[in-house]
Design a protein around this motif. Sequence first.
Motif, PDB file in Angstrom:
ATOM      1  N   CYS A 192       0.846  -1.204   0.000  1.00  0.00           N
ATOM      2  CA  CYS A 192       0.000   0.000   0.000  1.00  0.00           C
ATOM      3  C   CYS A 192       0.878   1.250   0.000  1.00  0.00           C
ATOM      4  O   CYS A 192       0.634   2.200  -0.747  1.00  0.00           O
ATOM      5  N   ARG A 193       1.897   1.230   0.840  1.00  0.00           N
ATOM      6  CA  ARG A 193       2.792   2.399   0.883  1.00  0.00           C
ATOM      7  C   ARG A 193       3.472   2.601  -0.476  1.00  0.00           C
ATOM      8  O   ARG A 193       3.668   3.726  -0.926  1.00  0.00           O
ATOM      9  N   HIS A 195       2.275   1.805  -3.461  1.00  0.00           N
ATOM     10  CA  HIS A 195       1.333   2.390  -4.434  1.00  0.00           C
ATOM     11  C   HIS A 195       1.120   3.875  -4.153  1.00  0.00           C
ATOM     12  O   HIS A 195       1.039   4.685  -5.089  1.00  0.00           O
ATOM     13  N   ILE A 196       1.026   4.225  -2.885  1.00  0.00           N
ATOM     14  CA  ILE A 196       0.841   5.652  -2.543  1.00  0.00           C
ATOM     15  C   ILE A 196       2.055   6.447  -3.019  1.00  0.00           C
ATOM     16  O   ILE A 196       1.931   7.520  -3.617  1.00  0.00           O
ATOM     17  N   ARG A 274      -3.863  -0.398  -8.704  1.00  0.00           N
ATOM     18  CA  ARG A 274      -4.528   0.895  -8.689  1.00  0.00           C
ATOM     19  C   ARG A 274      -4.307   1.538 -10.050  1.00  0.00           C
ATOM     20  O   ARG A 274      -3.282   1.298 -10.708  1.00  0.00           O
ATOM     21  N   VAL A 425      -4.582   1.949   0.772  1.00  0.00           N
ATOM     22  CA  VAL A 425      -4.256   2.714  -0.448  1.00  0.00           C
ATOM     23  C   VAL A 425      -5.562   3.191  -1.084  1.00  0.00           C
ATOM     24  O   VAL A 425      -6.476   2.412  -1.308  1.00  0.00           O
TER      25      VAL A 425
END
Length: 444
Positions: A192-193, A195-196, A274, A425
């Motif tokens: 998630c980090r 993708h951010i 994403r 995310v």
Amino acid sequence: MSSISMSEYAQRRQQLMERMTPNSIAIVPAAAVSTRNSSVEYPYRQHSDFFYLSGFAEPEAVLVLIPKREHGEYVVFCRERNPERELWDGLRAGQEGVIANYLADDAFPISDIDDILPGLLEGRERVYYSIGNNPEFDQHMMDWLNSIRSKARMGAQPPKEFVMLDPLLHDARLHKSPAEIATMQRAADISCRAHIRAMQASQPGLYEYHLEAELDYEFRKGGARLAAYSSIVASGSNACILHYTENNAPLHDGDLVLIDAGCEIDCYASDITRTFPVNGRFSPEQKAIYEIVLKANLEAMHYISPKHCWNDAHDATVRVITAGLLELGLLQGELDELIASDAYRPFYMHRAGHWLGLDVHDVGDYKVNGEWRALKPGMTMTVEPGIYIAVDNLTVPQQWRGIGVRIEDDVVVTADGCQVLTRAVPKSIDEIEALMAAAQSSGV
Ligand code: GLY
Ligand code: MN
Ligand code: MN
């Protein structure tokens, strides 16, 4: 060492041995080492079945389970300690280490396997072995079998049956323990980090590989040694190539970029997609397609619970996507007929998800006795609807062509529904645009 406790690995072996028939043996080889070029090897990744039963990450090893064997049920063949090789290639557990730290009952040098394994096979009613995964090891199995046969006149008895280990082992792997889910959550959090970070870094003029570098940075910083699969960073119409991995095109103003990437922790995968605008703002057409895919992703979550079967979530995504394409005029006709005739397939040609675990496309049957499998707490899967409008799809007006959107989350079935492991995310249009605008204004 793996973050899963050695006692949990011992329980897994015990559970498997309880399901094996009397006087049987199970044999699981470690993954083979693959050469990349001359003396350079690909990074070593243990075979998931072997790792599931042992937590042991070294190559050149074989795990043997022999329920009720007097001298120990859990036997490991592995490399011997060797100060010179360890100086070059890294530490080895050796036989003592495998017994002390990995709870093997008995351990032998891998170089002695030809002498010892035939003796362990001899006289067994049944051998559990997954043929076809490792051709070199398959050949060794035949050689050991033939060496027993050659001694038949002296009373040696070859095993009577060979049975695939997969059904027993893969059914167990499908049901994740709390410790496995905690490990998968760790992998998901790092991804998630990543993708951010990629969203924050995006801007026209960069290349797809610049965003891949941001992903890799977060993976490694989070402690993940490897990505669970080759990262897909696909801008513009590259998003319509489902397994695009070249990641070398420029990011154009006005295009979307689809990123499908996830790291693995202790061999457990995460798998996130994403899709966001290169410049931080969705166009009206991109927004319209994105909203349908997001609705399909959210709708699918309502069909993931112990009250549902594997395919219910997929069917839910098909309905939302077909209805959405119909509303936009990209399909024409009657909703139920369009669904029945698979009219959505040129736009949505894959399933809504797959099991997730030690393998990114994890093991476990999707159908049982011809019926879609009933979901149970602890089963873990992806939810990944998408719409892909090919550049040469002449059935739709030009402004829609080349748009590809997928939104993929990792989900675990709970007692009364499901929990999304990848919720950190953002995926709504407002959240993504706000995150990217904040990054642009702060110069992140
Ligand atoms: N990244 C592979 C998949 O989404 O299935
Ligand atoms: Mn996936
Ligand atoms: Mn994916």
